[in-house]
Design an enzyme around this catalytic site. Sequence first.
Site, mmCIF file in Angstrom:
data_model
loop_
_atom_site.group_PDB
_atom_site.id
_atom_site.type_symbol
_atom_site.label_atom_id
_atom_site.label_comp_id
_atom_site.label_asym_id
_atom_site.label_seq_id
_atom_site.Cartn_x
_atom_site.Cartn_y
_atom_site.Cartn_z
ATOM 1 N N HIS A 188 0.848 -1.189 0.000
ATOM 2 C CA HIS A 188 0.000 0.000 0.000
ATOM 3 C C HIS A 188 0.881 1.235 0.000
ATOM 4 O O HIS A 188 1.933 1.238 0.637
ATOM 5 C CB HIS A 188 -0.911 0.019 1.242
ATOM 6 C CG HIS A 188 -2.092 0.898 1.063
ATOM 7 N ND1 HIS A 188 -2.035 2.249 1.297
ATOM 8 C CD2 HIS A 188 -3.346 0.629 0.640
ATOM 9 C CE1 HIS A 188 -3.227 2.763 1.033
ATOM 10 N NE2 HIS A 188 -4.033 1.811 0.626
ATOM 11 N N ASP B 220 -8.006 -5.378 0.012
ATOM 12 C CA ASP B 220 -8.482 -6.279 -1.040
ATOM 13 C C ASP B 220 -8.116 -7.739 -0.800
ATOM 14 O O ASP B 220 -8.608 -8.626 -1.496
ATOM 15 C CB ASP B 220 -7.915 -5.844 -2.403
ATOM 16 C CG ASP B 220 -8.502 -4.520 -2.847
ATOM 17 O OD1 ASP B 220 -9.700 -4.327 -2.631
ATOM 18 O OD2 ASP B 220 -7.766 -3.695 -3.404
#
Length: 432
Positions: free
Chosen positions: A310, A367
Amino acid sequence: METTKTTLTEIATLTFKGKEYELPVTTGTEGETGIDISKLRNITGGITLDSGYANTGSCQSAITFIDGEKGILRYRGYPIEELAAKSNFVEVCYLLIFGYLPNQSVLDDFKDKLAHHSLIHEDMKKFFEGYSANAHPMGILSSMVNSLSAYYPEHDYKADVELNIIRLLAKLKTIAAFSYKKSIGQPYIYPKDDLSFTADLLNMMFAVPSEPYKVSKSVIDALDLLLILHADHEQNCSTSTVRMVGSSEANLFASISAGICALWGPLHGGANQKVITMLEKILGDGGDYKKYIGLAKDKESKFKMMGFGHRVYKNFDPRATILKEAADRVLKELGVNDPLLDIAKNLEEIALKDEFFVERKLYPNVDFYSGIIYRAMGIPTNMFTVMFALGRLPGWIAQWKEMREAPGARIYRPRQIYIGEQRRPYVPIDER
Ligand code: ACO
């Protein structure tokens, strides 16, 4: 409202081409600092170069706070863990868009409005017929949202925006469910005002006219949780796109339609679909997850561990922590035994100890586990990113509204460092 709570605390000094320049430093309410370079080009002639905007603040915002090092996420000051445990999606929509938790009567009124506006114009149903059965539902979603601008034009921001926000929130789930029904060749199921927002979405997706359908409480709760966890995430790729398009004063529907396209990509929201494809590939390959850890580390292989890494979180993604626990619970409640969950857990366990992942601070993101829950709920893989878009909608709307209403708002228009040819003479076609 932008720019209300920041303070100028110090000055940064820049030495450039032998001259010193003083730049103001802005501090946010959580102590994060930004060097204000808004006058940089005027005073120095130079610009900043920041590929992927990793060091660039594009706005001041009072909506969502993230501390990526500490794994903190808060909407309007409320920790995500608390909202996930105590709130519901409709309440979170209100919180993000209007800035405060509504009391019961305000919330009831908001729910009524969302129910009242959930039908789409009958003519819009014909649009679905034009798509081939294998069209990706994200493409349909984006086009349909843009088409709403034809039915509900924004003549005047102040007069039209509030109702258009309600319309979009109410109709997106109908559009999403209709695009799913179209893809599987089943009749459209119309929205029902007596169902909750989330139950109505599930009913429109899974009910058929020929038999009764009762939405399971476990599935409603799981979907509500997923929508809350996706509801906003400050200036990510799709939200920045919404703000970018909206900064030209493009209408709400056009701006959100652009955000849906940005979300679709596999490095952003499209990753939830790719995670499942990856886990299925590993399962089909005999479940040898260690081999895929090796591939992710080998740059030559071009294989990426989808659902890992991320830009902002460098410790853990608090949404992934909540979802990992929820995946166990929901699968148990639904009596689903999914081998992909075991592979996902094994991948996570190994990666968290592996030097490559530890050094680069690569952790599972939102996700990684969301797809496993969607699968258990019976939602098909190509609808996963649509579910993400439904969750992110209130965040996009809140950010778009904040930008439009900010004092001194300007069109987004970055600059560049040109690296092409210098001026050269035009060569007529017969001399080339
Ligand atoms: N698998 C293997 N290696 C990775 C991964 C991954 N998923 N993610 C990053 N890395 C490596 C990079 O190769 C790079 O290594 P290097 O320093 O040796 O060159 C290092 O980690 C830093 O990665 P960047 O690409 O610089 O990170 P960036 O912040 O630009 O990208 C992103 C973040 C896009 C999320 C990236 O981690 C990624 O592609 N992850 C997989 C896709 C994904 O899950 N996306 C969803 C993100 S969450 C969301 O949008 C909702």
